[in-house]
Design an enzyme around this catalytic site. Structure first.
Site, PDB file in Angstrom:
ATOM      1  N   THR A  68      -3.607   3.561 -10.287  1.00 53.13           N
ATOM      2  CA  THR A  68      -4.958   3.060 -10.523  1.00 53.13           C
ATOM      3  C   THR A  68      -5.410   2.208  -9.347  1.00 53.13           C
ATOM      4  O   THR A  68      -4.589   1.711  -8.572  1.00 53.13           O
ATOM      5  CB  THR A  68      -5.022   2.179 -11.786  1.00 53.13           C
ATOM      6  OG1 THR A  68      -4.238   1.006 -11.577  1.00 53.13           O
ATOM      7  CG2 THR A  68      -4.534   2.925 -13.013  1.00 53.13           C
ATOM      8  N   SER A  70      -7.037  -1.391  -8.816  1.00 52.33           N
ATOM      9  CA  SER A  70      -7.030  -2.614  -9.623  1.00 52.33           C
ATOM     10  C   SER A  70      -8.426  -2.987 -10.102  1.00 52.33           C
ATOM     11  O   SER A  70      -9.437  -2.614  -9.502  1.00 52.33           O
ATOM     12  CB  SER A  70      -6.488  -3.782  -8.805  1.00 52.33           C
ATOM     13  OG  SER A  70      -5.192  -3.534  -8.355  1.00 52.33           O
ATOM     14  N   HIS A  75      -8.522  -8.029  -7.560  1.00 52.33           N
ATOM     15  CA  HIS A  75      -8.647  -7.984  -6.108  1.00 52.33           C
ATOM     16  C   HIS A  75      -9.217  -9.292  -5.586  1.00 52.33           C
ATOM     17  O   HIS A  75      -8.736  -9.848  -4.586  1.00 52.33           O
ATOM     18  CB  HIS A  75      -9.562  -6.821  -5.698  1.00 52.33           C
ATOM     19  CG  HIS A  75      -8.873  -5.502  -5.638  1.00 52.33           C
ATOM     20  ND1 HIS A  75      -9.526  -4.311  -5.848  1.00 52.33           N
ATOM     21  CD2 HIS A  75      -7.579  -5.174  -5.383  1.00 52.33           C
ATOM     22  CE1 HIS A  75      -8.681  -3.304  -5.719  1.00 52.33           C
ATOM     23  NE2 HIS A  75      -7.493  -3.805  -5.443  1.00 52.33           N
ATOM     24  N   ASP A 120       1.342   2.994   1.857  1.00 54.35           N
ATOM     25  CA  ASP A 120       1.663   3.635   0.588  1.00 54.35           C
ATOM     26  C   ASP A 120       2.603   4.776   0.907  1.00 54.35           C
ATOM     27  O   ASP A 120       2.698   5.219   2.055  1.00 54.35           O
ATOM     28  CB  ASP A 120       0.397   4.124  -0.121  1.00 54.35           C
ATOM     29  CG  ASP A 120       0.478   3.873  -1.632  1.00 54.35           C
ATOM     30  OD1 ASP A 120       1.433   4.403  -2.246  1.00 54.35           O
ATOM     31  OD2 ASP A 120      -0.371   3.168  -2.177  1.00 54.35           O
ATOM     32  N   THR A 228       7.646   1.524  -7.468  1.00 53.09           N
ATOM     33  CA  THR A 228       8.710   2.511  -7.619  1.00 53.09           C
ATOM     34  C   THR A 228       8.873   3.332  -6.349  1.00 53.09           C
ATOM     35  O   THR A 228       8.141   3.158  -5.371  1.00 53.09           O
ATOM     36  CB  THR A 228       8.376   3.500  -8.761  1.00 53.09           C
ATOM     37  OG1 THR A 228       7.284   4.335  -8.342  1.00 53.09           O
ATOM     38  CG2 THR A 228       8.008   2.781 -10.036  1.00 53.09           C
TER      39      THR A 228
END
Length: 266
Positions: A68, A70, A75, A120, A228
């Site tokens: 998602t 945020s 933020h 990411d 994760t």
């Protein structure tokens, strides 16, 4: 009581436009720093979501890849907790940069003489986030190197850009990764949610002036999705969900917070 009222106000601050969203947070005192207000008014959250007009709701939104973006007030809170380390000329790292929205805000705050790195671990997600930056009219940030968005494992931070004045993490590890603490400059600040599901806190960690120790402050109780591995994040997705996909993710595994839980002191 104050914390309870703040959480309740957050979920009523949505608007019909980006400007209305930001101004509603300002009026509710969920956003109090004028520099951050200016930066967020200059961005369009709709460019970083897949929800159309719902982009201006003050809530987390699914963006594919089992993650998602945020809620806007989260933020805003992260930026305010880091503001002293997001001054012009400083360096910042956004771990779990997802849509790219917060990375752009951080880059705007550090200015042309500074640098922000977003990371990411999903290649297609990183590519989409760069597209979002361009769609929002912020391509010069990428062209100049003021903003860099790379594929990297959040647990290891991003050593090529270290050390950093500040680091933000958008998902919750069970324990603070040592690599992130080590990549802070002396007096640098790290903010992140940390802890197992059901027992998480949003914390601020400050490195000492001599770099030898770290001080941790618990700011509030929260409920975030876990930080994760890429494999765990994508588990459950049967086929590719890229930039053009409008399908909902089957469940949320990583990268951005869900609705915040009340602080335990409330």
């Amino acid at each position: 009581l104050l914390a309870l009222n703040t959480i309740h106000m957050a979920w009523k601050c949505g608007g019909g436009s980006n400007a209305a969203l930001i101004e509603n947070m300002w009026k509710a005192r969920l956003l109090t720093n004028s520099d951050i207000r200016t930066v967020l008014l200059a961005q369009d959250r709709k460019c970083y979501t897949k929800q159309g007009a719902a982009a201006y709701e003050d809530s987390p939104q699914q963006i594919g890849w089992n993650i998602t973006i945020s809620a806007p007030h989260m933020h805003a809170m992260a930026l305010e907790k880091l503001h002293d380390r997001l001054r012009p000329g400083m360096t910042a790292l956004d771990v779990g940069s997802g849509s790219g929205y917060l990375s752009v805000a951080m880059a705007a705050l550090v200015g042309p003489g500074g640098r922000t790195v977003g990371i990411d671990h999903i290649h297609d997600l990183v590519a989409w986030s760069r597209e979002n930056v361009v769609r929002d009219g912020k391509k010069p940030l990428l062209d100049s190197g003021q903003l860099v968005i790379e594929v990297a494992d959040g647990f290891g931070g991003y050593a090529p850009g270290a050390p950093y004045d500040c680091i933000h993490v958008g998902a919750a590890p069970e324990r603070t990764p040592e690599a992130l603490k080590q990549q802070l400059k002396p007096n640098g600040v790290l903010v992140l949610p940390v802890g197992p599901a059901g027992d998480q806190a949003f914390v601020r960690i400050t490195r000492s002036a001599d770099g030898a120790s770290w001080r941790e402050e618990r700011l509030m109780g929260v409920r975030y999705v876990p930080l994760t591995s890429a494999t765990a994040q994508l588990d459950g997705i049967r086929d590719h969900q890229g930039p053009a996909s409008d399908r909902k993710s089957p469940r949320l595994n990583s990268s951005h917070p869900s609705r915040p839980r009340m602080p335990s002191s409330a």
